[in-house]
Design a protein around this motif. Structure first.
Motif, PDB file in Angstrom:
ATOM      1  N   GLU A  88       6.791 -78.115  38.332  1.00  0.00           N
ATOM      2  CA  GLU A  88       6.927 -79.422  37.681  1.00  0.00           C
ATOM      3  C   GLU A  88       8.227 -79.457  36.884  1.00  0.00           C
ATOM      4  O   GLU A  88       8.660 -78.428  36.343  1.00  0.00           O
ATOM      5  N   ALA A  89       8.816 -80.651  36.799  1.00  0.00           N
ATOM      6  CA  ALA A  89      10.093 -80.789  36.086  1.00  0.00           C
ATOM      7  C   ALA A  89       9.951 -80.313  34.638  1.00  0.00           C
ATOM      8  O   ALA A  89      10.914 -79.819  34.038  1.00  0.00           O
ATOM      9  N   GLY A  90       8.776 -80.425  34.066  1.00  0.00           N
ATOM     10  CA  GLY A  90       8.542 -79.993  32.683  1.00  0.00           C
ATOM     11  C   GLY A  90       8.574 -78.484  32.502  1.00  0.00           C
ATOM     12  O   GLY A  90       8.561 -77.993  31.373  1.00  0.00           O
ATOM     13  N   GLY A  91       8.587 -77.710  33.596  1.00  0.00           N
ATOM     14  CA  GLY A  91       8.725 -76.259  33.487  1.00  0.00           C
ATOM     15  C   GLY A  91       7.481 -75.466  33.849  1.00  0.00           C
ATOM     16  O   GLY A  91       7.519 -74.231  33.860  1.00  0.00           O
ATOM     17  N   THR A  92       6.379 -76.142  34.159  1.00  0.00           N
ATOM     18  CA  THR A  92       5.165 -75.411  34.551  1.00  0.00           C
ATOM     19  C   THR A  92       5.192 -75.101  36.047  1.00  0.00           C
ATOM     20  O   THR A  92       5.569 -75.956  36.849  1.00  0.00           O
ATOM     21  N   THR A  93       4.796 -73.901  36.377  1.00  0.00           N
ATOM     22  CA  THR A  93       4.671 -73.506  37.790  1.00  0.00           C
ATOM     23  C   THR A  93       3.233 -73.106  38.060  1.00  0.00           C
ATOM     24  O   THR A  93       2.644 -72.320  37.316  1.00  0.00           O
TER      25      THR A  93
END
Ligand SMILES: Cc1cc2nc3c(=O)[nH]c(=O)nc-3n(C[C@H](O)[C@H](O)[C@H](O)COP(=O)(O)OP(=O)(O)OC[C@H]3O[C@@H](n4cnc5c(N)ncnc54)[C@H](O)[C@@H]3O)c2cc1C
Length: 286
Positions: free
Chosen positions: A203-208
């Protein structure tokens, strides 16, 4: 094959009554690509088979409602793989549906059947896990929504209760840009269950989110909130450490004829790294 009665109810109420009355002796039939094999080899011996295909509420459909994409449980893999909304926003699910069996199998095999059969190797399971899918379950006492991570128990067992069935699978629409991919490893090309099946979502927010199956009794979801996996500039050693920790829970069966535990663990690492790279590329290219 043991003989059994076959019914094709026209309403949900009729279906619930049959399931309540017959309990473990009744089996639901959707596409039949898993069930018919098990009826033939005698690993399931129901006295009643209940066909879901004539129930109007369960008709195949894919639509948006309340910020979710709703896929009816009887929707077949061919339709899922071809749907533009799924291909664009839930790419890993479209890709996983596209590799199930053969054209003939995909034309019959339903999404609901894939998860309710609860094989650890079910190809759509990792994608549904990374997207945080909800299983819409109906029964005579009403409707409940089960997060897919709480749906799988172990091979062949789910948290469905007596008299319940899966009506749909809901996928929350992503709030921002994402990149996702499905990866699998099989013994050979063609019709074979996966030795490892995996989905990765960045996700663009940094969660994988990475989910994987066929390496233990049920598919597993692992989440990296640190932002390291999603950071293209992060040191490779830091990424490798996180992936290793994510995959540490894998416990492949030593009794499987498909692949040894060592091979599966090695391939899990390979597919994990490859999947992450592809998901990051897809996120970057929009
Ligand atoms: C040659 C071949 C190749 C295959 N390759 C793959 C593959 O590559 N990847 C993969 O993941 N799978 C594969 N499969 C397995 C199978 O095709 C899938 O699991 C398929 O999605 C099952 O769906 P179905 O509609 O045919 O289920 P069915 O056989 O109708 O049902 C499967 C089980 O789920 C239950 N069930 C079905 N629908 C519901 C519902 N709505 N609510 C509650 N319970 C329900 C049934 O009672 C049964 O126990 C393959 C099968 C074959 C025969």
């Amino acid at each position: 094959m043991q003989t059994f009665d076959y019914v094709r109810p026209a309403t949900l109420a009729e279906t619930f009554a049959l399931l309540e009355a017959h309990g473990d002796q009744a089996r639901l039939l959707a596409g039949g690509t898993d069930l018919i094999i098990r009826l033939r080899d005698g690993t399931v011996r129901p006295t009643l088979v209940v066909d879901l295909k004539r129930i109007p509420e369960l008709r195949p459909s894919i639509h948006e409602a309340d910020g979710r994409l709703v896929i009816s449980a009887t929707t077949v893999m061919t339709e899922i793989a071809a749907d533009e909304r799924i291909r664009h926003r839930f790419t890993a699910l479209a890709e996983s549906a596209a590799v199930v069996g053969s054209v003939q199998i995909r034309n019959r095999a339903t999404l609901g059947g894939n998860i309710c059969n609860a094989s650890p190797a079910a190809d759509t399971a990792p994608a549904l896990l990374v997207y945080g899918a909800l299983v819409v379950v109906v029964g005579s006492t009403g409707t409940r929504r089960i997060p897919i991570d709480e749906f799988f128990v172990r091979s062949g067992q789910t948290t469905l209760r007596r008299g319940e069935l899966a009506a749909a699978i809901e996928l929350p629409l992503p709030a921002g840009p994402t990149g996702s991919v499905h990866q699998r490893r099989t013994r050979r090309r063609g019709h074979d269950l996966a030795s490892v099946t995996l989905a990765c979502l960045v996700e663009a927010g940094g969660t994988t989110r990475i989910a994987f199956g066929s390496v233990g009794p049920r598919p597993v979801l692992a989440v990296d909130d640190s932002g390291v996996l999603a950071d293209r500039g992060a040191p490779e050693a830091a990424k490798a450490a996180i992936l290793d920790a994510m995959f540490a829970v894998a416990s492949p069966s030593p009794r499987s004829m498909r692949a040894s535990p060592d091979y599966r663990r090695a391939m899990l690492g390979v597919l994990g790294r490859r999947g992450l790279a592809i998901a990051l590329d897809r996120l970057a290219s929009g």
